[in-house]
Design a protein around this motif. Structure first.
Motif, PDB file in Angstrom:
ATOM      1  N   ARG A 170      30.075 -16.903  26.291  1.00 21.93           N
ATOM      2  CA  ARG A 170      29.652 -15.981  25.245  1.00 21.93           C
ATOM      3  C   ARG A 170      30.611 -16.069  24.068  1.00 21.93           C
ATOM      4  NH1 ARG A 170      26.234 -11.961  25.436  1.00 21.93           N
ATOM      5  NH2 ARG A 170      26.188 -11.991  27.724  1.00 21.93           N
ATOM      6  N   THR A 172      29.640 -14.578  20.911  1.00 16.93           N
ATOM      7  CA  THR A 172      29.429 -13.288  20.265  1.00 16.93           C
ATOM      8  C   THR A 172      28.515 -12.477  21.174  1.00 16.93           C
ATOM      9  OG1 THR A 172      27.363 -13.785  19.063  1.00 16.93           O
ATOM     10  CG2 THR A 172      29.433 -14.480  18.027  1.00 16.93           C
ATOM     11  N   GLU A 173      28.209 -11.256  20.766  1.00 19.05           N
ATOM     12  CA  GLU A 173      27.321 -10.420  21.567  1.00 19.05           C
ATOM     13  C   GLU A 173      25.903 -10.977  21.617  1.00 19.05           C
ATOM     14  OE1 GLU A 173      27.420  -6.451  20.136  1.00 19.05           O
ATOM     15  OE2 GLU A 173      29.506  -6.072  20.772  1.00 19.05           O
ATOM     16  N   LEU A 174      25.569 -11.873  20.689  1.00 21.01           N
ATOM     17  CA  LEU A 174      24.203 -12.406  20.613  1.00 21.01           C
ATOM     18  C   LEU A 174      24.050 -13.774  21.273  1.00 21.01           C
ATOM     19  CD1 LEU A 174      23.294 -11.427  16.927  1.00 21.01           C
ATOM     20  CD2 LEU A 174      22.715 -10.222  19.035  1.00 21.01           C
ATOM     21  N   THR A 175      25.128 -14.352  21.749  1.00 20.29           N
ATOM     22  CA  THR A 175      25.054 -15.677  22.353  1.00 20.29           C
ATOM     23  C   THR A 175      24.173 -15.680  23.599  1.00 20.29           C
ATOM     24  OG1 THR A 175      27.321 -16.096  21.637  1.00 20.29           O
ATOM     25  CG2 THR A 175      26.392 -17.614  23.245  1.00 20.29           C
ATOM     26  N   THR A 177      23.438 -16.651  27.083  1.00 18.76           N
ATOM     27  CA  THR A 177      24.251 -17.095  28.210  1.00 18.76           C
ATOM     28  C   THR A 177      23.440 -17.212  29.496  1.00 18.76           C
ATOM     29  OG1 THR A 177      24.895 -14.809  28.707  1.00 18.76           O
ATOM     30  CG2 THR A 177      26.338 -16.059  27.232  1.00 18.76           C
ATOM     31  N   GLU A 200      25.258 -16.534  16.904  1.00 15.90           N
ATOM     32  CA  GLU A 200      25.561 -16.823  18.307  1.00 15.90           C
ATOM     33  C   GLU A 200      26.876 -17.578  18.464  1.00 15.90           C
ATOM     34  OE1 GLU A 200      22.548 -18.027  21.063  1.00 15.90           O
ATOM     35  OE2 GLU A 200      20.941 -17.519  19.668  1.00 15.90           O
ATOM     36  N   GLU A 203      30.000 -14.367  14.336  1.00 12.30           N
ATOM     37  CA  GLU A 203      29.350 -13.256  13.653  1.00 12.30           C
ATOM     38  C   GLU A 203      29.195 -13.591  12.173  1.00 12.30           C
ATOM     39  OE1 GLU A 203      31.434  -9.649  14.340  1.00 12.30           O
ATOM     40  OE2 GLU A 203      31.122  -9.670  16.517  1.00 12.30           O
TER      41      GLU A 203
END
Length: 276
Positions: A170, A172-175, A177, A200, A203
């Motif tokens: 991961r 970022t929080e949007l990656t 996985t 991803e 940021e």
């Protein structure tokens, strides 16, 4: 899995060359002028072995030592120049990258897949949009980038499995996985013919990529245009940049020998094309 990584081919490997490259690759931003002991710790090799390798590399002109510390010499850059000189696609792509950067006002890049990572092989920077310093040879994870998604979407099932087995860290929080989610994203890329990845890898970073093909129709590189969320939304990127990106990728492919109308050869095999 690499062809040369199997046990049956291990007898064909020259260990001294493998160790020599391990020492060369141990020089990085964190170790620009390492000591022999630091190189031994970084490579896992003994100090006597590292010493012999350094002296050999010094004799060849690739490293230099002073006051117990070692550094790379400019001759190392010639290795990359040999790659560029032996790959016509880079020379072919350069004017197209310049034109794309002028049209979009954003950086344009060409990348290839190397193992589980994407490597920049040509680039026209316009402004710095990433925290890392992107240049030729920079490596980024395939699963978290638009270039990687394009390259994986037409890659063999074994390569997709290799990336997943290596882990999907991961960033970022949007990656993405989750393996199932990644396979689904790759299917979407394959169906629409391009990839867009937003925040991803980092940021605020958004990028779009399209495939570049060789004479046989195989996808051999990914063309990308990158921006920041502050300058371009995903919708704007899709409407304004993707059409230019796809046309440019097709133009590079055509100059590289690919002819539209010839069915592209798929490197993905299996009932579910490697995605499920």
């Amino acid at each position: 899995m690499s062809v040369m990584s199997t046990a049956e081919n291990s007898r064909d490997l020259i260990q001294s060359i493998e160790r020599g490259f391990a020492v060369l690759l141990a020089f990085d931003a964190d170790r620009p002028n390492p000591t022999l002991a630091e190189l031994a710790a970084a490579t896992g090799l003994s100090r006597p072995a590292v010493r012999r390798i350094l002296l050999t590399l010094q004799h060849l002109g690739y490293v230099q030592g002073e006051s117990g510390r070692w550094s790379l010499t400019p001759r190392v850059l010639s290795i990359g120049q040999h790659y560029s000189a032996s790959h016509a696609m880079i020379e072919i792509a350069q004017p197209h990258l310049l034109r794309l950067a002028e049209q979009t006002g954003e950086s344009a890049s060409l990348a290839a897949l190397d193992g589980t990572e994407v490597v920049y092989i040509a680039r026209v920077p316009v402004r710095r949009i990433m925290s890392i310093n992107v240049s030729i040879g920079t490596r980024v994870p395939a699963h978290a980038t638009s270039m990687g998604r394009v390259l994986l979407a037409w890659a063999p099932r074994s390569r997709i499995d290799e990336v997943i087995e290596a882990g999907l860290p991961r960033r970022t929080e949007l990656t993405i996985t989750d393996p199932t989610e990644l396979r689904s994203a790759l299917r979407t890329v394959r169906e629409q013919g391009y990839a867009i990845v937003s925040e991803e890898l980092e940021e605020g970073l958004v990028s779009a990529s399209a495939p570049v093909r060789d004479r046989s129709g195989s996808v051999v590189a990914a063309l990308a245009s990158s921006s920041s969320i502050g300058r371009s939304s995903v919708d704007e990127l899709r409407r304004q940049v993707v059409p230019l990106l796809v046309r440019t990728a097709e133009a590079i492919s055509a100059d590289y020998g690919h002819r539209r109308g010839i069915k592209a050869r798929s490197t993905v095999t299996g009932e579910h094309e490697g995605f499920f």
